[in-house]
Each structure stands twice: as C-alpha cells, then as structure tokens.
Scaffold this active site. Structure first.
Site, PDB file in Angstrom:
ATOM      1  N   THR A 152      56.289  26.818  55.519  1.00 29.42           N
ATOM      2  CA  THR A 152      57.134  27.808  54.845  1.00 29.42           C
ATOM      3  C   THR A 152      56.809  29.195  55.384  1.00 29.42           C
ATOM      4  O   THR A 152      55.664  29.653  55.281  1.00 29.42           O
ATOM      5  CB  THR A 152      56.888  27.759  53.326  1.00 29.42           C
TER       6      THR A 152
ATOM      7  N   GLU B 148      60.724  22.365  54.426  1.00 31.38           N
ATOM      8  CA  GLU B 148      60.416  21.144  53.680  1.00 31.38           C
ATOM      9  C   GLU B 148      60.452  21.449  52.186  1.00 31.38           C
ATOM     10  O   GLU B 148      59.918  22.455  51.745  1.00 31.38           O
ATOM     11  CB  GLU B 148      59.024  20.640  54.098  1.00 31.38           C
TER      12      GLU B 148
ATOM     13  N   PHE C 218      63.181  22.043  35.677  1.00 32.06           N
ATOM     14  CA  PHE C 218      62.393  23.282  35.774  1.00 32.06           C
ATOM     15  C   PHE C 218      62.598  24.188  34.564  1.00 32.06           C
ATOM     16  O   PHE C 218      62.589  25.406  34.665  1.00 32.06           O
ATOM     17  CB  PHE C 218      62.662  24.004  37.109  1.00 32.06           C
TER      18      PHE C 218
ATOM     19  N   GLY D 267      55.371  26.329  29.822  1.00 26.56           N
ATOM     20  CA  GLY D 267      53.974  25.978  30.045  1.00 26.56           C
ATOM     21  C   GLY D 267      53.123  27.212  30.237  1.00 26.56           C
ATOM     22  O   GLY D 267      53.533  28.329  29.874  1.00 26.56           O
TER      23      GLY D 267
ATOM     24  N   CYS E 266      52.239  26.734  46.353  1.00 23.95           N
ATOM     25  CA  CYS E 266      53.540  27.164  46.887  1.00 23.95           C
ATOM     26  C   CYS E 266      54.226  28.269  46.096  1.00 23.95           C
ATOM     27  O   CYS E 266      54.471  29.350  46.635  1.00 23.95           O
ATOM     28  CB  CYS E 266      54.443  25.948  47.020  1.00 23.95           C
TER      29      CYS E 266
HETATM   30  P1  NAD Z   1      47.438  21.978  54.001  1.00 25.78           P
HETATM   31  O1  NAD Z   1      46.472  23.064  53.886  1.00 25.78           O
HETATM   32  O2  NAD Z   1      47.327  20.767  53.107  1.00 25.78           O
HETATM   33  O3  NAD Z   1      47.472  21.417  55.505  1.00 25.78           O
HETATM   34  C1  NAD Z   1      47.514  22.229  56.637  1.00 25.78           C
HETATM   35  C2  NAD Z   1      46.799  21.492  57.762  1.00 25.78           C
HETATM   36  O4  NAD Z   1      46.993  22.207  58.993  1.00 25.78           O
HETATM   37  C3  NAD Z   1      45.283  21.379  57.565  1.00 25.78           C
HETATM   38  O5  NAD Z   1      44.879  20.039  57.673  1.00 25.78           O
HETATM   39  C4  NAD Z   1      44.701  22.247  58.704  1.00 25.78           C
HETATM   40  O6  NAD Z   1      43.454  21.772  59.199  1.00 25.78           O
HETATM   41  C5  NAD Z   1      45.791  22.125  59.749  1.00 25.78           C
HETATM   42  N1  NAD Z   1      45.790  23.218  60.739  1.00 25.78           N
HETATM   43  C6  NAD Z   1      45.566  24.546  60.539  1.00 25.78           C
HETATM   44  N2  NAD Z   1      45.677  25.231  61.700  1.00 25.78           N
HETATM   45  C7  NAD Z   1      45.990  24.322  62.653  1.00 25.78           C
HETATM   46  C8  NAD Z   1      46.259  24.410  64.045  1.00 25.78           C
HETATM   47  N3  NAD Z   1      46.237  25.577  64.680  1.00 25.78           N
HETATM   48  N4  NAD Z   1      46.522  23.283  64.722  1.00 25.78           N
HETATM   49  C9  NAD Z   1      46.563  22.085  64.101  1.00 25.78           C
HETATM   50  N5  NAD Z   1      46.319  21.930  62.774  1.00 25.78           N
HETATM   51  C10 NAD Z   1      46.039  23.041  62.064  1.00 25.78           C
HETATM   52  O7  NAD Z   1      48.885  22.639  53.815  1.00 25.78           O
HETATM   53  P2  NAD Z   1      50.204  21.999  53.184  1.00 25.78           P
HETATM   54  O8  NAD Z   1      50.098  22.011  51.691  1.00 25.78           O
HETATM   55  O9  NAD Z   1      50.533  20.731  53.895  1.00 25.78           O
HETATM   56  O10 NAD Z   1      51.270  23.132  53.558  1.00 25.78           O
HETATM   57  C11 NAD Z   1      51.636  23.341  54.892  1.00 25.78           C
HETATM   58  C12 NAD Z   1      52.878  24.219  54.932  1.00 25.78           C
HETATM   59  O11 NAD Z   1      53.975  23.561  54.303  1.00 25.78           O
HETATM   60  C13 NAD Z   1      52.734  25.556  54.198  1.00 25.78           C
HETATM   61  O12 NAD Z   1      53.505  26.518  54.866  1.00 25.78           O
HETATM   62  C14 NAD Z   1      53.350  25.276  52.832  1.00 25.78           C
HETATM   63  O13 NAD Z   1      53.833  26.439  52.202  1.00 25.78           O
HETATM   64  C15 NAD Z   1      54.481  24.352  53.207  1.00 25.78           C
HETATM   65  N6  NAD Z   1      54.909  23.427  52.152  1.00 25.78           N
HETATM   66  C16 NAD Z   1      53.975  22.814  51.378  1.00 25.78           C
HETATM   67  C17 NAD Z   1      54.381  21.890  50.392  1.00 25.78           C
HETATM   68  C18 NAD Z   1      53.387  21.217  49.508  1.00 25.78           C
HETATM   69  O14 NAD Z   1      53.811  20.585  48.547  1.00 25.78           O
HETATM   70  N7  NAD Z   1      52.095  21.301  49.755  1.00 25.78           N
HETATM   71  C19 NAD Z   1      55.750  21.598  50.259  1.00 25.78           C
HETATM   72  C20 NAD Z   1      56.675  22.243  51.102  1.00 25.78           C
HETATM   73  C21 NAD Z   1      56.237  23.145  52.057  1.00 25.78           C
HETATM   74  C1  UGA Z   2      57.253  23.150  44.693  1.00 28.78           C
HETATM   75  C2  UGA Z   2      58.734  22.831  44.804  1.00 28.78           C
HETATM   76  O1  UGA Z   2      59.150  22.084  43.644  1.00 28.78           O
HETATM   77  C3  UGA Z   2      59.046  22.019  46.052  1.00 28.78           C
HETATM   78  O2  UGA Z   2      60.444  21.791  46.161  1.00 28.78           O
HETATM   79  C4  UGA Z   2      58.564  22.808  47.264  1.00 28.78           C
HETATM   80  O3  UGA Z   2      58.752  22.062  48.455  1.00 28.78           O
HETATM   81  C5  UGA Z   2      57.082  23.127  47.116  1.00 28.78           C
HETATM   82  O4  UGA Z   2      56.853  23.853  45.875  1.00 28.78           O
HETATM   83  C6  UGA Z   2      56.641  23.992  48.258  1.00 28.78           C
HETATM   84  O5  UGA Z   2      57.387  24.812  48.712  1.00 28.78           O
HETATM   85  O6  UGA Z   2      55.550  23.809  48.729  1.00 28.78           O
HETATM   86  P1  UGA Z   2      55.064  21.829  43.929  1.00 28.78           P
HETATM   87  O7  UGA Z   2      54.339  23.109  44.121  1.00 28.78           O
HETATM   88  O8  UGA Z   2      54.487  20.573  44.469  1.00 28.78           O
HETATM   89  O9  UGA Z   2      56.548  21.925  44.567  1.00 28.78           O
HETATM   90  O10 UGA Z   2      55.224  21.605  42.373  1.00 28.78           O
HETATM   91  P2  UGA Z   2      56.351  21.790  41.245  1.00 28.78           P
HETATM   92  O11 UGA Z   2      56.601  20.475  40.632  1.00 28.78           O
HETATM   93  O12 UGA Z   2      57.508  22.547  41.712  1.00 28.78           O
HETATM   94  O13 UGA Z   2      55.533  22.683  40.189  1.00 28.78           O
HETATM   95  C7  UGA Z   2      55.082  23.981  40.530  1.00 28.78           C
HETATM   96  C8  UGA Z   2      54.471  24.650  39.302  1.00 28.78           C
HETATM   97  O14 UGA Z   2      55.473  24.936  38.328  1.00 28.78           O
HETATM   98  C9  UGA Z   2      53.422  23.792  38.592  1.00 28.78           C
HETATM   99  O15 UGA Z   2      52.370  24.607  38.149  1.00 28.78           O
HETATM  100  C10 UGA Z   2      54.181  23.212  37.405  1.00 28.78           C
HETATM  101  O16 UGA Z   2      53.344  22.894  36.318  1.00 28.78           O
HETATM  102  C11 UGA Z   2      55.100  24.369  37.073  1.00 28.78           C
HETATM  103  N1  UGA Z   2      56.332  23.925  36.370  1.00 28.78           N
HETATM  104  C12 UGA Z   2      57.237  23.153  36.998  1.00 28.78           C
HETATM  105  C13 UGA Z   2      56.552  24.349  35.052  1.00 28.78           C
HETATM  106  O17 UGA Z   2      55.723  25.077  34.461  1.00 28.78           O
HETATM  107  N2  UGA Z   2      57.705  23.960  34.420  1.00 28.78           N
HETATM  108  C14 UGA Z   2      58.645  23.167  35.021  1.00 28.78           C
HETATM  109  O18 UGA Z   2      59.680  22.857  34.381  1.00 28.78           O
HETATM  110  C15 UGA Z   2      58.401  22.755  36.342  1.00 28.78           C
END
Ligand code: NAD
Ligand code: UGA
Length: 457
Positions: free
Chosen positions: A121, A150, A251, A255, A262
C-alpha cells in the site's frame, strides 16, 4: 505464468500461495532468510486460516518455491509482485525504503518486458517514482511498473484473495494491464469485477477505500457514545442504519477504535498526502485524532466507573487488534493497557493467539493462559478483542474469580442477561440504560469536562 513475489509477510505469503492455487509458477523471496527457512519447514510466521495447508500443498507440487535472492527471484519472473512493508514516517507519510530497496535489488536483473506490480500500500505517485528508480539502474531495458493494490483482511486473507470484491489494476499501457489480467484470469472467469485504470488512480483507490472503511468505524463509535448518553443501543441503531443498501451493514461494529497494521497507518498516509499536495483531508484528519483519543478515554472510563483503587489491577481479555489474528500491531487493547499502566494500574492479560507476539512488549507476569486467570483478583475486567471464545465465559466463575465487580465489554461479545450476572456490573459499548436517558432528560448534563458524553456504568 512465471511469477515472483518479493516479501513473505501477510500479503506476500498469501499472494504467493494463492497465485500457485490459480495455476502459476511462483517463487517467493524475502530478505529475512530465517523466516524463509521456517516457512519451508511449515512454520508460518503468522496465524492465518487455510494458509499453512495451501503453502504445504503447493510446495509439495513444486508450484511454490522460496529463495533468499531477490534478484534471482525477479530474473526468472514475467510478473514481479512487490509486497514489502510500508510503515509510517513521523509525519504520517509512508516510509518507502523497503519498496525502494526491493526495486533497487532487482532492477539490474529484470528480464525483457517484465511487469513489476506494486501490491504494497503506497501513496499516489509511488509507481512513477519506482519506474524512474528502476530505469536509472536497468540500462535501457523494457519493463513496466503497475499498481495492483491488495484488499485482503488478516484472519481471512486466503478467502479474501481468492474471492475478492474487485481487482484493481493501475497501468500506463495496454500490454501491462493485459499481462496482469492474464494472471487473474481464473478469478475474472468466476465473475470478479476488474477496474483497469491509471497507476495514480489505483494507488488512490487503496488509500481512499481504507479511509472510507475507517470512517464508518469512527462514525459508529461516535454514535455509540451518543447511545450511551441517551439510553440507546448502538447494536440496533447500526442494524437500522446498515439495512439502507446505500450505507451497507458492514464496518458498523462499535468498539474501542480501529487498530492493526493498516487502517491507522493508511489513514495517516492518506491525510499526509493531502497536506503535502495542498488538498487537506479534514474529515480523515479528524477521524485520526478521534480514534487516537478513544482508547485513553476508555481507559479513564474503566478507572472512574470501575472504581479502580490506586495500584489496583485490571484483567484484559484480548490483545490482538481484532479476532482471528495473532497480530498486535497498533492494537486498541495495547493502547488501553499503556494508558492504564501509566496510571499505576497492574495488568493480567489473556489472548488465545497473540500471547507469543505480546511477550516482546509485556512481562511474563502480565500474560496468562486463561481468561479466568486474567479475571483472578482483578478490580475490573475488559473485553478488548472479540474472540468468539469469550462469548461462552461463565459469569458465575468470573464473579468468583474477580475482586471487583465491573466488566467492560468493549466489543459487545458477552451475551450475559440481567439476572445472570452474579453480582457483576456489565457495561457494553454503546449501550445506555433507561436511568442514563432519564438523567439526560432531567438535567441536560451527563457530560465529562472534555465535552464528551459521560460513560455510564
Ligand atoms: P509484513 O511486515 O508482514 O511483511 C513484509 C515482508 O517484506 C517481511 O517479511 C520483510 O522481511 C520483507 N521485506 C522487507 N524488505 C524487503 C526487501 N527489500 N526485499 C525482500 N523482502 C523484504 O507486511 P504485510 O502485512 O504483508 O504488508 C505488506 C504491504 O501490504 C504493506 O504495504 C501493507 O500496508 C499492505 N497490505 C497489508 C495487508 C494486511 O492485511 N497485512 C492487507 C493489504 C495490504
Ligand atoms: C483492513 C481492510 O479491511 C482490508 O480490506 C485491507 O486490505 C487491509 O486493512 C489493509 O489495507 O491492509 P485488517 O486491518 O486486516 O483489514 O482488518 P479489519 O477487519 O478491516 O479491521 C481493522 C480494525 O477495525 C480492527 O481493529 C477492527 O477491530 C476494527 N473494526 C472493524 C471495528 O472496530 N468495527 C468494524 O465494524 C470493523
């Protein structure tokens, strides 16, 4: 297709396993060699339903491989997905160092025509920056940089990836969008809608979508405060609002405030982009402030309405930022704990999945194995994460374990009814009483000195 995934975190590992499930050859790499070694042995770095089975199955067929060389991973791939972390800078903007480092490490090894898809992101304009960064190092090679945000949620990552509401592709030329469409063809055949647009638009879709979802939560939390003040029940009010198809019911669960890796980070980045570009996002700026204040307000409410004595103790049920994950990043529960501890209150906390992660931040004495152990000798008890297990807690046993009587259900999961409380006083989020309503009608008061509606017990 031959695909590479840079980063083996929540998004990277899910993307890699799901791309293999869609029929692609996938090589996933990470700078953290120890993490890769654990994954190869079936020990995943996160609690995520369905993911261990999917990873194991596709490693066994050879469709999914792991390796530590980022450049080798990119060299053998037609499409390279970048899924590395994008944490916040102190000014709220995104720290692009991991994305830039990843692009730098594979810039010289890309094959002719490779599509680099940024899944991390990022703020508007990042794909353009990465295009320039790679071009400076790749010596005239033909390549393209696309945005493919994503939308998966932790706790349902595989299901969200395989059955998304939409797939967004930001590209600057028809070939790049066609290549990415090809990657997702099995999902398109199942009817998943596609939006093909520019990279800037795709980057904005991701940040604005998260901001919109966070706004729904921030709004319902304020409605909850009002419900408490006037004797309403936010659960019914949310249901009534959500049945309007223009608003939608998701949503709208009140809470302790949104947390996780995120929403807090992405709302900050969205607001920072607005400030930087002269298009201040006032509504989101306010949302961030209100969400940050909420946990401190709730902690104060526990101390005051729970009548916690100096050096008292509070039991905490739930540390994860939401149920279904072991992730504690920016968890509201931890923010409440920090506030309570800063006022000299002791803590005993339980979580069914997140204890291992919490060990990095809390002492062994503060972490316990069962919810009843967290309640033992506590002056008050807080439900901070909506784990389904907590719904079946026995109020009689909780009452026997606790020293005090105040239970604060900040997730509205306890189904306890009046007459089944065994002397406990239960306060739900956004649920006021007739008595509170009468107080408001009589005096027009019921306010705390900061102007917020007082929290009834
Ligand atoms: P994360 O911290 O779980 O994973 C990131 C990984 O990247 C780590 O394993 C790290 O070692 C690796 N990394 C860092 N620098 C690197 C490099 N130069 N080369 C190769 N690997 C490297 O992060 P995440 O939660 O998977 O999030 C990743 C991105 O996706 C963020 O931008 C986040 O905002 C976005 N995103 C996360 C979610 C989610 O639910 N976690 C959902 C949608 C989007
Ligand atoms: C959120 C988005 O829902 C995903 O679509 C997005 O991809 C992701 O962020 C991201 O960009 O990384 P996530 O952080 O896994 O996903 O969790 P959510 O289920 O969205 O909850 C986020 C927070 O909001 C939590 O603390 C949850 O408890 C809170 N929440 C959610 C509420 O307080 N009320 C609700 O009705 C829903």
């Amino acid at each position: 297709m031959r695909t590479g995934v840079i980063g083996a975190g929540y998004v990277g590992l899910t993307t890699a396993a799901c791309l293999a499930e869609l029929g692609h050859d996938v090589v996933c790499c990470d700078v953290d060699e120890a993490r890769l070694e654990r994954i190869r042995h079936g020990n995943l770095p996160m609690h995520e339903p369905e993911l261990p089975e999917l990873v194991a199955r596709h490693m066994a067929t050879g469709a999914l491989r792991f390796q530590s060389s980022v450049s080798a991973c990119a060299a053998e791939s037609e499409v390279v997905f970048v899924t590395v972390g994008t944490p916040s800078l102190p000014n709220g903007d995104i720290d692009l160092r991991q994305v830039a480092a990843a692009c730098e490490s594979f810039a010289r090894s890309l094959g002719h025509g490779t599509v680099v898809a940024i899944k991390s992101t990022v703020s508007a304009g990042t794909c353009q920056k990465m295009r320039e960064l790679i071009a400076r190092r790749s010596r005239g090679l033909a390549f393209s940089v696309a945005s493919n945000p994503e939308f998966l949620r932790e706790g349902s990552a595989v299901a969200d990836f395989m059955r998304p509401d939409r797939i967004v592709i930001g590209a600057e030329d028809p070939r790049t969008s066609a290549v990415l469409r090809q990657v997702y063809r099995p999902l398109e055949r199942r009817g998943v809608p596609f939006l093909v647009t520019t990279t800037i638009n795709a980057e904005l879709v991701k940040h604005a979508a998260n901001a919109m979802l966070a706004l729904k939560i921030g709004f319902i939390n304020e409605v909850a405060d009002l419900c408490e003040a006037v004797g309403g029940d936010v659960r019914d009010v949310a249901r009534g609002i959500g049945l309007d198809s223009r608003i939608g019911g998701s949503f709208l669960m009140a809470g302790p405030g949104f947390g996780g890796s995120c929403f807090p980070k992405d709302t900050r980045a969205y607001a920072a982009t607005g400030r930087r570009c002269g298009a201040v996002q006032d509504i989101v700026e306010m949302l961030i402030r209100r969400n940050d204040q909420r946990t401190a307000q709730l902690a104060r409410r526990v101390i005051e309405a729970g009548r916690i004595p100096p050096r008292g103790r509070v039991g905490i049920l739930g540390l994860a930022f939401k149920a279904g994950t072991d992730d504690i990043r920016e968890s509201a529960s931890l923010a409440i704990i920090r506030e309570l501890k800063s006022r000299g209150i002791g803590i005993r906390a339980h979580d069914p999945q997140a204890i291992d992660n919490a060990r990095r931040l809390m002492s062994a004495e503060e972490l316990v194995d069962s919810p009843y152990e967290a309640a033992r000798g506590a002056d008050a008890l807080i439900v901070a994460t909506e784990w389904p297990d907590y719904a079946s807690l026995d109020p009689a046993r909780i009452a026997r374990s606790m020293k005090g009587a105040a239970v604060f259900d900040f997730r509205n999961v306890l189904p306890w009814k009046v007459g089944e409380m065994h002397g406990l006083r239960l306060a739900r989020i956004g649920v006021g009483t007739r008595h509170d309503a009468d107080k408001v009608i009589e005096s027009g008061a019921n306010r705390l000195d900061d102007g917020r509606a007082a929290a009834p017990m």
